[in-house]
Design a protein around this motif. Structure first.
Motif, PDB file in Angstrom:
ATOM      1  N   TRP A 220       0.846  -1.208   0.000  1.00  0.00           N
ATOM      2  CA  TRP A 220       0.000   0.000   0.000  1.00  0.00           C
ATOM      3  C   TRP A 220       0.876   1.251   0.000  1.00  0.00           C
ATOM      4  CZ3 TRP A 220      -3.740  -3.444  -0.216  1.00  0.00           C
ATOM      5  CH2 TRP A 220      -5.080  -3.045  -0.314  1.00  0.00           C
TER       6      TRP A 220
ATOM      7  N   GLN B 120      -8.945   2.995   3.811  1.00  0.00           N
ATOM      8  CA  GLN B 120      -7.834   2.059   3.566  1.00  0.00           C
ATOM      9  C   GLN B 120      -7.613   1.056   4.692  1.00  0.00           C
ATOM     10  OE1 GLN B 120      -6.920   1.813   0.605  1.00  0.00           O
ATOM     11  NE2 GLN B 120      -7.301   3.814  -0.348  1.00  0.00           N
TER      12      GLN B 120
ATOM     13  N   ILE C  39      -7.303  -2.811   3.692  1.00  0.00           N
ATOM     14  CA  ILE C  39      -6.147  -3.665   4.023  1.00  0.00           C
ATOM     15  C   ILE C  39      -6.598  -4.885   4.822  1.00  0.00           C
ATOM     16  CG2 ILE C  39      -4.003  -3.753   5.374  1.00  0.00           C
ATOM     17  CD1 ILE C  39      -3.551  -0.775   4.505  1.00  0.00           C
TER      18      ILE C  39
ATOM     19  N   ILE D 196      -5.318  -0.303  -5.408  1.00  0.00           N
ATOM     20  CA  ILE D 196      -5.606  -1.374  -4.449  1.00  0.00           C
ATOM     21  C   ILE D 196      -5.322  -2.721  -5.118  1.00  0.00           C
ATOM     22  CG2 ILE D 196      -7.451  -2.559  -3.183  1.00  0.00           C
ATOM     23  CD1 ILE D 196      -8.726   0.216  -2.701  1.00  0.00           C
TER      24      ILE D 196
ATOM     25  N   VAL E 136      -1.754   3.529   6.602  1.00  0.00           N
ATOM     26  CA  VAL E 136      -1.763   2.069   6.456  1.00  0.00           C
ATOM     27  C   VAL E 136      -1.632   1.349   7.797  1.00  0.00           C
ATOM     28  CG1 VAL E 136      -0.899   2.190   4.092  1.00  0.00           C
ATOM     29  CG2 VAL E 136       0.716   1.781   5.977  1.00  0.00           C
TER      30      VAL E 136
END
Lengths: 155, 728
Positions: A90, A102, A106, A141, B203
């Motif tokens: 990512w 996100q 993930i 993605i 993330v």
């Protein structure tokens, strides 16, 4: 009522009503804000966490249903080699725009790769179409999932 | 897709990954904005240099996913001549005295800051050079810089920015207008694909967004408003809400009539958002009758048809004699196009945290695109002095124009004051869909004439929209007299009629253009087929051989448009591809937000009518320099897919005065399975760099609809696409 929850390898206590969704227990009571609120009805995937490795929508999972099962959130998924590889992919592909969805993306991708280490495009469509990205970063993605699963990425 | 990656995010990530335990720490060592750190010297409002050479650059504008928290500091860092690895970025508070206008809108960040922020960096660099020259007693002109060092080549002296920053206080600040800036060939940061600064935090799920804000003693609030915009509370069972465990307070807010301000409603405040939410379920609110309780989308469409039957209320463009030219045309084509209201549905629902201090001053944490208008709204509504309000801008989980309005900010402030506690107000998704500032619906009644060679000789458009008369169209409901192909057709007439309504409207990503491109670029495709000509060739002919048409803000550079159109035709092998049955390619081009875009979409239509966009190609001309190629590509790909989502799925319907949709199950947006690969090419032209948040979106809709026509022979004249029309 006090619930003992196993979150990211730690046992935490939350004193909440039984019908409180896991999402709000994590966010408001335990201060674990990686899982995001997007729709409240399991339609967008922003709140995705793992319960015993299975992806679930935490907005629609009452805390009373969790029991002693292991909850993993985006904050803890990097402890898993697959999760970590996906986080790295990512970052490598600079996937995010606003970034809000996100964590959920993930978490869904991690569950996908654990079940199918080399997913096809159709596998990715099936596993990832429950997660909305309003910035529409879908091209990246897909690329990040391909990279993390060791597959060639379309130029 | 290959990306060259540089910068702190990736490095930071690798550090973070090395040790899971050290994860948090690695991202929290950055200094706090404005903190009086020992030896850290501000060179100006944007730049601070620490003794170790780490440079902190302020991000002035709201970050909504358009990438400015990274790209604007890149401009400063480039001219400051520091390695990107040594740059830390902090989000600025809303402070127009320091930073001028701070907003996210109109794809304006790049064009407004390209010169200014490079010069901010260049000025800071010149000051560091001056400080070194003073210390070394040499002319500043003999000094150069490299990666955070000032160098005097002939004496081989070097000094780090960190060692010089403290000495900058005494040096003359050079004139920003005349300070030297780099030759683009020397760029080390601008033009390099640079990951978003916040990537590592995103993330790993670290708090960044408005919804993640926590304050000591903070309570959580929900706010119920009338489904009919602006209706007052007739009754509400606040006692029942207060009886729910964890609810601290529940109260009616009288509110006003301004649909952009604090509207009537009922607030519930609790120890957790879930408690407040459960309390809200007990309110059983009855709403007063309201003058707009009967309005509906169906009624608006009926009224548009009636207005179209009469002459336009105002003619906004009249060249030649369109009626006469229609009579003399070899072929005429009549068509009506329509599009619906749209909601923004940013992924992060509207929220805001507000806290009054003991001194009566107000502190706000808001995901907002437009903080200063929020400050004014809060100040006026609550009677607080604007200077007594501090606004911290959090990262926004999407904006798309929704957060240019600050209704949720004034609600949070009002509720916090009433609840006498710091409050985080959070809307539900249903609140968000039912209380938006919608992209207005619109209706276009078109007629055009072609001569025997297929040239467009006449064009008429009667645009029926919303507003208090054609002079006062509703927000984002206007069309200008220069809308293409205005100025390109000899006999051309644009008329406008408006109807009053009670629906709040506002800008949605590429406002105006996101609807007008669909209408005009679909209709031009219509005409190309009527003329029996290739759509690319037809549009090139329409653009003619002039270069610049018009002057100033209304200038349209036909040369740049021809450039992108030819480029996208080549990229997509336009006209050279043999396609399977029920598969088609469509082309469209559009100029908006200073950017020239041409796009081709290839789509397949299943026997049941379902549309699958298979691939998109984009040729873009936004000037001579892409600041951050990674972010730029991402913006364009996302905007194109966003446009496809508008075309295929999105529709807000007004029924009985209220929005009929509720959540993503009845307001669907495009998902992974329908997202095509998007190929992007940026043409490098001689023009100044311009923005990318919006202009890639408008052509995507007509390119798709034109592809559907090529695949099926069915012309899409109303959005979203009705798959029932497309069955084999």
């Amino acid at each position: 009522m006090a619930y003992k929850l196993n979150v990211n390898g730690k046992v935490l206590t939350a004193d909440v009503d039984p019908d409180t969704p896991l999402l709000w227990t994590l966010r408001d009571t335990l201060g674990i804000t990686g899982p995001k609120f997007g729709c409240g009805v399991g339609q967008c995937g922003a709140c995705t966490v793992h319960i015993d490795g299975q992806p679930v929508r935490s907005c629609s999972t009452p805390v009373s249903a969790v029991g002693e099962k292991k909850v993993t959130t985006i904050e803890g998924v990097g402890a898993d080699p697959v999760g970590r590889k996906l986080q790295a992919a990512w970052a490598e592909f600079d996937v995010a725009q606003c970034g809000y969805c996100q964590p959920g993306q993930i978490m869904s991708a991690t569950a996908l790769l654990k079940a199918k280490p080399r997913p096809t495009d159709a596998d990715i469509d099936a596993a990832m179409s429950g997660n909305i990205c309003r910035c529409a970063t879908y091209n990246r993605i897909r690329a990040a999932i391909k990279r993390a699963s060791g597959q060639p990425v379309e130029a | 897709m290959t990306l060259e990656l540089t910068g702190t995010s990736r490095r930071g990530f690798i550090q973070a990954s090395a040790s899971a335990a050290g994860l948090l720490l690695a991202f929290q060592i950055a200094p706090k904005a404005g903190a009086a750190e020992a030896g850290v010297k501000p060179l100006n409002a944007y730049v601070r240099v620490a003794p170790d050479g780490m440079v902190t650059i302020m991000a002035k504008n709201p970050e909504i996913g358009q990438g400015v928290k990274t790209s604007l500091p890149m401009l400063i860092a480039e001219e400051l001549d520091v390695p990107w690895e040594n740059v830390r970025i902090e989000q600025a508070d809303s402070d127009p005295k320091l930073y001028g206008r701070q907003f996210a809108g109109g794809s304006m960040a790049t064009p407004l800051h390209w010169e200014e922020l490079r010069r901010v960096g260049a000025v800071a660099r010149a000051m560091l050079i001056e400080a070194a020259a003073l210390a070394w007693n040499c002319p500043a002109g003999e000094c150069s810089t490299d990666r955070g060092m000032v160098i005097h080549a002939s004496t081989k002296r070097r000094a780090s920015y960190g060692s010089l920053a403290a000495q900058c206080a005494g040096v003359t600040v050079p004139d920003a207008k005349s300070v030297a800036v780099k030759d683009p060939k020397d760029y080390k940061i601008i033009g390099k694909a640079t990951p978003q600064y916040d990537t590592a935090k995103i993330v790993t799920g670290q708090p960044l967004f408005g919804i993640d804000v926590r304050r000591p003693g903070m309570l959580y609030a929900t706010y119920e408003k009338a489904p009919v915009f602006g209706a007052k509370v007739a009754s509400a069972d606040v006692a029942a809400a207060k009886g729910v465990k964890g609810v601290r307070d529940a109260f009616v807010v009288e509110g006003g009539e301004n649909l952009s301000g604090l509207l009537p409603g009922v607030a519930v405040v609790g120890d957790s958002w879930w408690a407040a939410r459960k309390g809200r379920d007990k309110l059983n609110v009855k709403w007063a009758e309201h003058p707009t309780s009967a309005q509906s989308s169906a009624g608006f469409a009926r009224r548009a048809g009636e207005l179209a039957a009469a002459a336009p209320q105002k003619v906004i463009r009249k060249d030649g004699d369109a009626d006469q030219a229609l009579k003399g045309a070899a072929k005429t084509v009549k068509a009506a196009y329509a599009y619906p209201f749209l909601a923004h549905v940013a992924m992060e629902p509207m929220n805001c945290t507000a806290e009054f201090g003991k001194d009566g001053k107000l502190e706000i944490w808001a995901p907002t695109q437009n903080p200063e208008s929020g400050r004014q709204l809060v100040a006026q509504t609550l009677g607080v002095k604007p200077d007594d309000i501090t606004i911290h801008m959090t990262r926004c989980g999407g904006g798309f124009g929704r957060r240019l309005s600050n209704d949720y900010m004034v609600e949070a402030a009002w509720i916090a004051r009433a609840a006498k506690a710091p409050v985080k107000l959070l809307w539900t998704r249903e609140d968000d869909i039912k209380h938006d500032f919608y992209r207005p619906a619109g209706f276009h009644f078109l007629e055009a004439g072609l001569d025997a060679q297929g040239n467009v000789v006449a064009w008429k458009n009667h645009f029926v929209t919303f507003g208090e008369g054609p002079e006062k169209p509703a927000s984002s409901a206007a069309m200008g007299p220069n809308e293409f192909p205005g100025r390109f057709v000899k006999n051309c007439e644009f008329g406008v009629s408006t109807m009053p309504f009670g629906v709040p409207t506002g800008p949605l990503r590429a406002p105006g253009s996101n609807a007008l491109a669909f209408v005009h670029q679909s209709y031009i495709d219509d005409l190309a087929h009527a003329a029996g000509q290739d759509p690319v060739a037809f549009q090139l002919k329409l653009l003619g051989d002039q270069k610049l048409v018009g002057e100033g803000p209304s200038a349209f550079n036909a040369g740049r448009m021809r450039g992108v159109l030819k480029a996208v035709a080549e990229m997509s092998a336009w006209g050279k591809t043999r396609l399977p049955a029920r598969t088609g390619m469509g082309v469209a081009c559009y100029f908006s937000h200073l950017g020239y875009f041409a796009e081709v979409v290839r789509a397949h239509v299943d026997a049941d009518g379902a549309v699958k966009p298979e691939r998109a190609w984009v040729a873009a001309d936004v000037g001579h320099q892409i600041v951050n190629p990674s972010g730029a590509m991402n913006q364009v790909q996302g905007a194109v897919i966003d446009g496809l989502s508008h075309a295929l799925f999105q529709k807000v319907t007004i029924e009985n005065g209220a929005v009929a949709q509720n959540n993503f199950y009845d307001y669907p947006v495009l998902r992974m399975k329908d997202a095509p690969p998007v190929e992007v090419k940026f043409l490098k032209t001689a023009y100044p760099p311009t923005g990318l948040g919006e202009p890639a979106l408008p052509p995507a809709l007509p390119a798709l609809c034109n592809a559907i026509f090529a695949a099926t022979g069915v012309r899409i004249r109303e959005l979203p696409v009705d798959v029932k029309l497309l069955k084999a």
